[in-house]
Motif scaffolding. Structure first.
Motif, PDB file in Angstrom:
ATOM      1  N   ALA A 209      26.721   3.862 -20.884  1.00  0.00           N
ATOM      2  CA  ALA A 209      27.858   4.454 -20.171  1.00  0.00           C
ATOM      3  C   ALA A 209      28.163   5.870 -20.626  1.00  0.00           C
ATOM      4  O   ALA A 209      28.694   6.673 -19.857  1.00  0.00           O
ATOM      5  N   ALA A 210      27.822   6.189 -21.875  1.00  0.00           N
ATOM      6  CA  ALA A 210      28.224   7.476 -22.448  1.00  0.00           C
ATOM      7  C   ALA A 210      27.274   8.618 -22.125  1.00  0.00           C
ATOM      8  O   ALA A 210      27.679   9.781 -22.116  1.00  0.00           O
ATOM      9  N   GLY A 211      26.002   8.338 -21.903  1.00  0.00           N
ATOM     10  CA  GLY A 211      25.074   9.413 -21.543  1.00  0.00           C
ATOM     11  C   GLY A 211      24.223   9.915 -22.689  1.00  0.00           C
ATOM     12  O   GLY A 211      24.149   9.315 -23.763  1.00  0.00           O
ATOM     13  N   ASP A 212      23.579  11.077 -22.466  1.00  0.00           N
ATOM     14  CA  ASP A 212      22.531  11.581 -23.360  1.00  0.00           C
ATOM     15  C   ASP A 212      22.991  11.832 -24.783  1.00  0.00           C
ATOM     16  O   ASP A 212      22.212  11.642 -25.724  1.00  0.00           O
ATOM     17  N   THR A 213      24.199  12.327 -24.973  1.00  0.00           N
ATOM     18  CA  THR A 213      24.603  12.771 -26.312  1.00  0.00           C
ATOM     19  C   THR A 213      25.256  11.667 -27.135  1.00  0.00           C
ATOM     20  O   THR A 213      25.953  11.946 -28.106  1.00  0.00           O
ATOM     21  N   ALA A 214      25.013  10.411 -26.768  1.00  0.00           N
ATOM     22  CA  ALA A 214      25.529   9.282 -27.546  1.00  0.00           C
ATOM     23  C   ALA A 214      24.636   9.058 -28.765  1.00  0.00           C
ATOM     24  O   ALA A 214      23.410   9.012 -28.647  1.00  0.00           O
ATOM     25  N   VAL A 215      25.252   8.902 -29.925  1.00  0.00           N
ATOM     26  CA  VAL A 215      24.527   8.698 -31.177  1.00  0.00           C
ATOM     27  C   VAL A 215      25.048   7.435 -31.849  1.00  0.00           C
ATOM     28  O   VAL A 215      26.250   7.295 -32.096  1.00  0.00           O
ATOM     29  N   LEU A 216      24.145   6.496 -32.134  1.00  0.00           N
ATOM     30  CA  LEU A 216      24.527   5.254 -32.805  1.00  0.00           C
ATOM     31  C   LEU A 216      24.842   5.512 -34.271  1.00  0.00           C
ATOM     32  O   LEU A 216      24.123   6.266 -34.944  1.00  0.00           O
ATOM     33  N   THR A 217      25.900   4.877 -34.773  1.00  0.00           N
ATOM     34  CA  THR A 217      26.218   4.948 -36.193  1.00  0.00           C
ATOM     35  C   THR A 217      25.907   3.595 -36.830  1.00  0.00           C
ATOM     36  O   THR A 217      25.880   2.572 -36.143  1.00  0.00           O
ATOM     37  N   PRO A 218      25.664   3.540 -38.131  1.00  0.00           N
ATOM     38  CA  PRO A 218      25.255   2.277 -38.763  1.00  0.00           C
ATOM     39  C   PRO A 218      26.350   1.210 -38.681  1.00  0.00           C
ATOM     40  O   PRO A 218      27.537   1.516 -38.730  1.00  0.00           O
ATOM     41  N   PRO A 219      25.950  -0.068 -38.561  1.00  0.00           N
ATOM     42  CA  PRO A 219      26.926  -1.160 -38.577  1.00  0.00           C
ATOM     43  C   PRO A 219      27.635  -1.228 -39.926  1.00  0.00           C
ATOM     44  O   PRO A 219      27.057  -0.892 -40.963  1.00  0.00           O
ATOM     45  N   VAL A 220      28.881  -1.691 -39.903  1.00  0.00           N
ATOM     46  CA  VAL A 220      29.660  -1.855 -41.129  1.00  0.00           C
ATOM     47  C   VAL A 220      30.219  -3.278 -41.167  1.00  0.00           C
ATOM     48  O   VAL A 220      30.887  -3.711 -40.222  1.00  0.00           O
ATOM     49  N   VAL A 221      29.909  -4.024 -42.227  1.00  0.00           N
ATOM     50  CA  VAL A 221      30.474  -5.350 -42.442  1.00  0.00           C
ATOM     51  C   VAL A 221      31.458  -5.246 -43.595  1.00  0.00           C
ATOM     52  O   VAL A 221      31.087  -4.919 -44.719  1.00  0.00           O
ATOM     53  N   ASP A 222      32.716  -5.507 -43.296  1.00  0.00           N
ATOM     54  CA  ASP A 222      33.788  -5.397 -44.288  1.00  0.00           C
ATOM     55  C   ASP A 222      34.222  -6.799 -44.690  1.00  0.00           C
ATOM     56  O   ASP A 222      34.866  -7.512 -43.913  1.00  0.00           O
ATOM     57  N   ARG A 223      33.852  -7.211 -45.877  1.00  0.00           N
ATOM     58  CA  ARG A 223      34.203  -8.540 -46.371  1.00  0.00           C
ATOM     59  C   ARG A 223      35.526  -8.499 -47.141  1.00  0.00           C
ATOM     60  O   ARG A 223      35.940  -7.458 -47.616  1.00  0.00           O
ATOM     61  N   GLY A 224      36.148  -9.672 -47.256  1.00  0.00           N
ATOM     62  CA  GLY A 224      37.349  -9.769 -48.069  1.00  0.00           C
ATOM     63  C   GLY A 224      38.621 -10.014 -47.286  1.00  0.00           C
ATOM     64  O   GLY A 224      39.679 -10.258 -47.876  1.00  0.00           O
ATOM     65  N   CYS A 225      38.559  -9.952 -45.941  1.00  0.00           N
ATOM     66  CA  CYS A 225      39.756 -10.266 -45.167  1.00  0.00           C
ATOM     67  C   CYS A 225      39.989 -11.776 -45.204  1.00  0.00           C
ATOM     68  O   CYS A 225      39.131 -12.549 -45.631  1.00  0.00           O
ATOM     69  N   ARG A 226      41.152 -12.229 -44.733  1.00  0.00           N
ATOM     70  CA  ARG A 226      41.487 -13.637 -44.772  1.00  0.00           C
ATOM     71  C   ARG A 226      41.573 -14.198 -43.362  1.00  0.00           C
ATOM     72  O   ARG A 226      42.362 -13.744 -42.547  1.00  0.00           O
ATOM     73  N   VAL A 227      40.724 -15.185 -43.065  1.00  0.00           N
ATOM     74  CA  VAL A 227      40.804 -15.876 -41.780  1.00  0.00           C
ATOM     75  C   VAL A 227      42.033 -16.765 -41.758  1.00  0.00           C
ATOM     76  O   VAL A 227      42.777 -16.826 -40.782  1.00  0.00           O
ATOM     77  N   THR A 228      42.257 -17.489 -42.875  1.00  0.00           N
ATOM     78  CA  THR A 228      43.464 -18.273 -43.123  1.00  0.00           C
ATOM     79  C   THR A 228      43.857 -18.002 -44.577  1.00  0.00           C
ATOM     80  O   THR A 228      43.085 -17.395 -45.328  1.00  0.00           O
ATOM     81  N   PRO A 229      45.040 -18.456 -44.993  1.00  0.00           N
ATOM     82  CA  PRO A 229      45.389 -18.261 -46.414  1.00  0.00           C
ATOM     83  C   PRO A 229      44.385 -18.878 -47.375  1.00  0.00           C
ATOM     84  O   PRO A 229      44.354 -18.521 -48.556  1.00  0.00           O
ATOM     85  N   PHE A 230      43.547 -19.800 -46.876  1.00  0.00           N
ATOM     86  CA  PHE A 230      42.623 -20.509 -47.764  1.00  0.00           C
ATOM     87  C   PHE A 230      41.157 -20.164 -47.511  1.00  0.00           C
ATOM     88  O   PHE A 230      40.275 -20.671 -48.201  1.00  0.00           O
ATOM     89  N   ALA A 231      40.862 -19.337 -46.531  1.00  0.00           N
ATOM     90  CA  ALA A 231      39.468 -19.046 -46.181  1.00  0.00           C
ATOM     91  C   ALA A 231      39.257 -17.553 -46.020  1.00  0.00           C
ATOM     92  O   ALA A 231      39.990 -16.889 -45.283  1.00  0.00           O
ATOM     93  N   ALA A 232      38.233 -17.040 -46.726  1.00  0.00           N
ATOM     94  CA  ALA A 232      37.883 -15.621 -46.605  1.00  0.00           C
ATOM     95  C   ALA A 232      36.987 -15.410 -45.394  1.00  0.00           C
ATOM     96  O   ALA A 232      36.318 -16.317 -44.917  1.00  0.00           O
ATOM     97  N   GLY A 233      36.980 -14.184 -44.904  1.00  0.00           N
ATOM     98  CA  GLY A 233      36.151 -13.855 -43.747  1.00  0.00           C
ATOM     99  C   GLY A 233      35.591 -12.454 -43.864  1.00  0.00           C
ATOM    100  O   GLY A 233      35.599 -11.839 -44.938  1.00  0.00           O
ATOM    101  N   ALA A 234      35.103 -11.931 -42.752  1.00  0.00           N
ATOM    102  CA  ALA A 234      34.539 -10.585 -42.718  1.00  0.00           C
ATOM    103  C   ALA A 234      34.746 -10.003 -41.334  1.00  0.00           C
ATOM    104  O   ALA A 234      34.955 -10.722 -40.349  1.00  0.00           O
ATOM    105  N   ASP A 235      34.679  -8.680 -41.270  1.00  0.00           N
ATOM    106  CA  ASP A 235      34.840  -7.943 -40.021  1.00  0.00           C
ATOM    107  C   ASP A 235      33.591  -7.094 -39.798  1.00  0.00           C
ATOM    108  O   ASP A 235      33.148  -6.386 -40.698  1.00  0.00           O
TER     109      ASP A 235
END
Length: 284
Positions: free
Chosen positions: A77-103
């Motif tokens: 959708a963006a056209g010729d000058t679109a540049v992909l940036t590296p994926p980022v996985v951010d761990r340490g968030c909380r899905v529930t008060p008892f379970a860790a997750g990631a974004d």
């Protein structure tokens, strides 16, 4: 009196007379067990067959493919000058008060002439799948794109600087599962050659190759981006790149871009050092 009970009086109860048996108790127990079995069966069928109703019902592993495909749609959708940036996985968030997750988040940088950022966002929103319900609204921070790629994966976009738009795909915090599988990059191809040529024209050493970032295109094929580390800027980057430029697609104080066969080379001139990227996009 004489063993005769007076009319209207209840028969005596006491330790000498046994209580009537509770014949309904076995039926109550059986009914409770049957209800528990039925509830468990319905829950099992719902988990297997019903679509998820909250983000926490889909792991990062399951969402990874949705994110990758959404990034490919943004590139198309963006056209010729679109540049992909590296994926980022951010761990340490909380899905529930008892379970860790990631974004998981993935991004696409798009370069335009300064002043054309809002127009580009509108263009991207109009080219995205209709069921994403993508749209652009004006906020106190400027125009913002929002969309829904499905599976609780959000798409957003905004102005990242003069002549630059950043598009982002994000899962939000969710269970990790088996983790995120980064799409395979394959062997270095035309992007690496175009990037090396541009760096030589700028008088910079090629240096170690940075990982190529990829995403699947909606109509087949793969979008690919190779990016350099920042290099020392010559007095006039555009003039230095002129010998390898066939036809500029963008000539702006913040960025210079040109086509090299199927590859688009973008020199980001917005910082103290020049960052060069070479990308093969997706058909619109």
């Amino acid at each position: 009196m004489n063993g005769v009970e007076a009319a209207g009086q209840a028969p005596p109860t006491g330790p000498g007379r046994p209580a009537a048996p509770r014949r309904w108790l076995p039926w109550l127990v059986a009914g409770t067990v049957a209800w528990a079995v039925l509830l468990a069966a319905l829950t099992w069928l719902s988990v297997r067959n019903d679509p998820p109703t909250v983000r926490e019902q889909r792991t990062l592993t399951e969402a990874g493919g949705v994110v990758d495909r959404a990034v490919g749609a943004l590139v198309a959708a963006a056209g010729d000058t679109a540049v992909l940036t590296p994926p980022v996985v951010d761990r340490g968030c909380r899905v529930t008060p008892f379970a860790a997750g990631a974004d998981l988040s993935r991004g696409v940088d798009v370069f335009v002439a300064a002043g054309g950022e809002a127009t580009l966002l509108e263009q991207v929103a109009g080219r995205l799948p209709a069921d994403w319900r993508a749209g652009v609204r004006v906020t106190s921070d400027g125009p913002r794109l929002r969309g829904d790629a499905g599976e609780f994966v959000t798409v957003s976009g905004g102005v990242a600087g003069d002549g630059r738009v950043r598009l982002t795909v994000d899962t939000g915090c969710r269970p990790v599962g088996d983790g995120y599988d980064v799409p395979a990059t394959g062997a270095a191809g035309a992007e690496a050659d175009a990037l090396e040529e541009a760096l030589r024209a700028l008088g910079a050493p090629a240096g170690p190759a940075l990982p190529v970032v990829t995403a699947p295109c909606p109509g087949g094929g793969t979008a690919r981006s190779a990016r350099s580390a920042g290099v020392t800027a010559p007095a006039s980057p555009a003039a230095a790149l002129a010998p390898v430029t066939r036809r500029p697609v963008l000539d702006d104080p913040q960025a210079y871009a040109y086509r090299r066969g199927p590859v688009t080379v973008v020199a980001d001139l917005s910082g103290d050092r020049v960052v060069v990227s070479a990308s093969t996009g997706c058909p619109a």
